[in-house]
Scaffold this motif. Structure first.
Motif, mmCIF file in Angstrom:
data_model
loop_
_atom_site.group_PDB
_atom_site.id
_atom_site.type_symbol
_atom_site.label_atom_id
_atom_site.label_comp_id
_atom_site.label_asym_id
_atom_site.label_seq_id
_atom_site.Cartn_x
_atom_site.Cartn_y
_atom_site.Cartn_z
ATOM 1 N N UNK A 95 0.840 -1.205 0.000
ATOM 2 C CA UNK A 95 0.000 0.000 0.000
ATOM 3 C C UNK A 95 0.875 1.255 0.000
ATOM 4 N N UNK A 96 1.952 1.227 0.806
ATOM 5 C CA UNK A 96 2.870 2.375 0.833
ATOM 6 C C UNK A 96 3.521 2.550 -0.538
ATOM 7 N N UNK A 97 3.932 1.429 -1.136
ATOM 8 C CA UNK A 97 4.582 1.494 -2.460
ATOM 9 C C UNK A 97 3.632 2.055 -3.513
ATOM 10 N N UNK A 98 2.328 1.798 -3.307
ATOM 11 C CA UNK A 98 1.326 2.328 -4.256
ATOM 12 C C UNK A 98 1.028 3.801 -3.991
ATOM 13 N N UNK A 129 -1.410 6.862 1.869
ATOM 14 C CA UNK A 129 -0.931 7.642 3.001
ATOM 15 C C UNK A 129 -0.829 6.761 4.258
ATOM 16 N N UNK A 130 0.285 6.909 4.989
ATOM 17 C CA UNK A 130 0.504 6.075 6.190
ATOM 18 C C UNK A 130 -0.618 6.270 7.212
ATOM 19 N N UNK A 145 -5.400 4.306 10.079
ATOM 20 C CA UNK A 145 -6.830 4.430 10.403
ATOM 21 C C UNK A 145 -7.576 3.151 10.053
ATOM 22 N N UNK A 146 -7.209 2.539 8.914
ATOM 23 C CA UNK A 146 -7.882 1.290 8.513
ATOM 24 C C UNK A 146 -7.628 0.198 9.542
ATOM 25 N N UNK A 162 4.906 0.878 9.408
ATOM 26 C CA UNK A 162 4.612 2.320 9.338
ATOM 27 C C UNK A 162 5.512 3.156 10.250
ATOM 28 N N UNK A 163 6.098 2.508 11.243
ATOM 29 C CA UNK A 163 6.844 3.223 12.289
ATOM 30 C C UNK A 163 7.843 4.256 11.744
#
Ligand code: B1M
Length: 208
Positions: free
Chosen positions: A26-29, A32-33, A38-39, A75-76
């Motif tokens: 998801x980050x590579x796409x 937003x972190x 939130x998800x 995400x850290x």
């Protein structure tokens, strides 16, 4: 299904092995972190609701928690930021009798990224342990207490009372956690309340 939806359902289902890869993808796409976080928080809400409804039990809740922690690890580095000037020390812990640490860890991460040197005492922290740590860190600016159970709200009250009546000075007390309200925080003598991790970092800066 979007990647974010995939992450949410994988966390809720406790698919620990999938979550690390999905979050990285998801980050590579370019997601937003904060949206990914939130998800995952929403997923824990779903898990909590299912637990309340008797559809799942403690082991499922535990693996969902582990899955979320895997995602947070990815995400850290993004959430923690860097380069903020030091604002002093913050001692944080989850109060006695309470083993929930996912929210507390997020709060510690955000307070650390705001510029505090965080001393994380972990979970099930007795009031004596808080006092001992404040005593050995006389320059501490903020003492942060997390609590997730209504049954451990009295332990939060006792801890706030113990640190406030200890004669030790120079720090403020910040409290939070799902069952904690601003009214409860004020009633137990805490200096501040924050609803979430971002809010805790803002409050800690105001208190320092
Ligand atoms: Co527990 N659990 N759990 N649990 N658990 C809840 C909290 C519950 C609401 C589930 C439910 O019934 N719907 C319920 C509490 C009910 C109540 O008291 N009103 C509950 C229960 C009952 C229990 C047990 C008693 C179950 C049992 O054994 N029968 C047991 C208690 C064990 C103990 O602590 N002594 C128990 C155990 C567990 C696990 C160990 C299995 C696991 C925890 C794993 C871990 O933490 N490493 C677990 C989990 C995962 C949950 C839920 C599903 C998710 C918690 C979570 O991580 N949320 C939870 C249901 C829910 O939350 N909807 C539930 C995500 C996290 C990011 O949010 O922690 O709220 P949260 O943190 C937020 C804010 O609250 C705030 O900022 C954070 C980030 O934005 N915040 C602060 C937190 N601390 C703060 C401090 C601040 C400021 C803000 O300033 C200092």
């Amino acid at each position: 299904m979007s990647k974010i939806d995939d992450i949410k359902s994988s966390v809720a289902a406790g698919k620990t092995k999938l979550v690390t890869g999905l979050v990285q993808e998801a980050l590579d796409e370019g997601q937003d972190a904060q949206d990914i976080l939130s998800a995952m928080v929403d997923a824990m809400g779903v898990v909590g609701d299912k637990f309340s409804a008797g559809e799942i039990f403690v082991p499922e809740m535990l693996v969902a928690g582990k899955a979320m922690q895997k995602g947070v690890e990815v995400l850290k580095p993004i959430l923690s930021g860097s380069g903020a000037p030091s604002l002093g020390k913050c001692i944080i812990g989850t109060v006695a009798g309470d083993l929930h640490d996912i929210g507390k860890n997020l709060v510690a991460l955000m307070i650390g990224s705001a510029g505090f040197d965080v001393i994380d005492l972990g979970v099930d922290v007795s009031k004596e342990k808080f006092l001992e740590t404040i005593n050995s860190n006389p320059d501490v600016k903020v003492v942060a207490l997390s609590g997730l159970l209504t049954t451990t709200m009295p332990a939060m009250k006792e801890t706030v009372e113990a640190v406030k009546n200890s004669g030790l000075t120079g720090f403020k007390v910040l409290v939070g956690g799902a069952p904690i309200t601003p009214e409860f925080a004020a009633s137990i003598g805490a200096d501040a309340y924050a609803r979430d991790a971002g809010g805790a970092a803002i409050k800690a800066k105001e208190l320092a």
